[in-house]
Design a protein around this motif. Structure first.
Motif, PDB file in Angstrom:
ATOM      1  N   ASP A   1       0.818  -1.216   0.000  1.00 23.28           N
ATOM      2  CA  ASP A   1       0.000   0.000   0.000  1.00 23.28           C
ATOM      3  C   ASP A   1       0.848   1.260   0.000  1.00 23.28           C
ATOM      4  OD1 ASP A   1      -2.589  -1.094  -0.062  1.00 23.28           O
ATOM      5  OD2 ASP A   1      -2.508  -1.540   2.084  1.00 23.28           O
TER       6      ASP A   1
ATOM      7  N   VAL B   1      -1.284   3.758   2.683  1.00 20.81           N
ATOM      8  CA  VAL B   1      -2.563   3.540   3.350  1.00 20.81           C
ATOM      9  C   VAL B   1      -2.288   2.873   4.696  1.00 20.81           C
ATOM     10  CG1 VAL B   1      -4.771   2.297   3.230  1.00 20.81           C
ATOM     11  CG2 VAL B   1      -3.790   3.331   1.152  1.00 20.81           C
TER      12      VAL B   1
ATOM     13  N   ARG C   1      -7.429   3.512  -0.692  1.00 18.33           N
ATOM     14  CA  ARG C   1      -6.644   3.077  -1.860  1.00 18.33           C
ATOM     15  C   ARG C   1      -7.088   3.815  -3.118  1.00 18.33           C
ATOM     16  NH1 ARG C   1      -7.361  -2.226   0.903  1.00 18.33           N
ATOM     17  NH2 ARG C   1      -5.372  -2.595   1.964  1.00 18.33           N
TER      18      ARG C   1
END
Length: 255
Positions: A98, A221, A232
């Motif tokens: 992420d 994230v 996202r």
């Protein structure tokens, strides 16, 4: 503005209230160098996502990192470097998948209108001149641009000469404030901040990029996000065509 943990918790509470009203909220901690660009990114994302509100908090990346370790309830962290996101991954507070580099920062020396620090002629060596008494810098302990400044001064061979003149701000925003209010003669700042109204009339000297490591700005994230799918999507927007166009307008290099 540097957001304290109590205020971050208040922000979370406000977001929860918004969710109860049917509005989805996304809490984003953004490095202070993004001040102007972040507002455009927020508006652009909200326009694409009806019913979504992005709540922005601006501050030094190191300060946010400390707050996130204490449980500050943000969904996304837009850091001024890659070091803090990597530490969050190592601490189990985010996943490596992420994380994404969204921009390359550039370092400048800003001076007020009418001033003539001689940077174009002498480079950073001009900062050792006696008429320059105070140089504003973001605290290297919490601000990646402060660390880049320190490296640039050492690479130019003038760190020892100018060190007594350095005035440390808690973030690049405070370093800019020192220079615009006369508390400092010049300031080392992110290029992106010079596009804001408060700094637009000043002189800007781009520090040669060979003098400091490339400033890779990374977003991630957080594992504790209340809405990871929305977080996202925001990250994809920032790194997509529209987000890159916004970042380019504020002088960022793009990956």
């Amino acid at each position: 503005m540097t957001l304290g943990l109590p205020l971050a918790l208040a922000l979370f509470a406000a977001g929860a209230a918004g969710a109860q009203d049917g509005k989805r909220t996304l809490s984003v901690a953004a490095a202070a160098n993004l001040k102007s660009a972040a507002d455009e990114l927020k508006r652009g994302f909200e326009a694409e996502q009806p019913g979504v509100e992005v709540r922005l908090a601006l501050g030094a990346s190191g300060t946010f990192f400390a707050q996130l370790q204490q449980g500050a309830p943000f969904d996304v962290f837009l850091s001024a470097d890659r070091e803090y996101p990597a530490k969050l991954v190592a601490a189990g507070l985010a996943a490596a998948a992420d994380e994404k580099v969204y921009a390359f920062g550039k370092l400048v020396v800003w001076s007020p209108p009418g001033s003539a620090p001689g940077l174009e002629e002498q480079g950073l060596a001009a900062l050792a001149r006696p008429e320059i008494e105070r140089i504003a810098v973001a605290n290297p302990a919490v601000a990646p641009f402060g660390r880049a400044t320190e490296r640039a001064l050492r690479s130019a061979g003038v760190h020892g000469a100018v060190k007594p003149k350095l005035v440390l701000g808690t973030s690049v925003a405070q370093a800019a404030q020192f220079a615009t209010t006369g508390a400092a003669d010049v300031a080392f700042l992110p290029y992106s901040l010079t596009f804001g109204e408060a700094l637009s009339g000043g002189r800007v000297f781009l520090v040669p990029e060979a003098l400091y490591p490339r400033i890779e700005q990374s977003a991630i994230v957080l594992s504790g996000s209340r809405d990871p799918a929305l977080a996202r999507r925001f990250l994809a927007f920032v790194t997509g065509a529209k987000g890159r166009a916004v970042l380019a307008r504020y002088g960022y290099g793009l990956p």
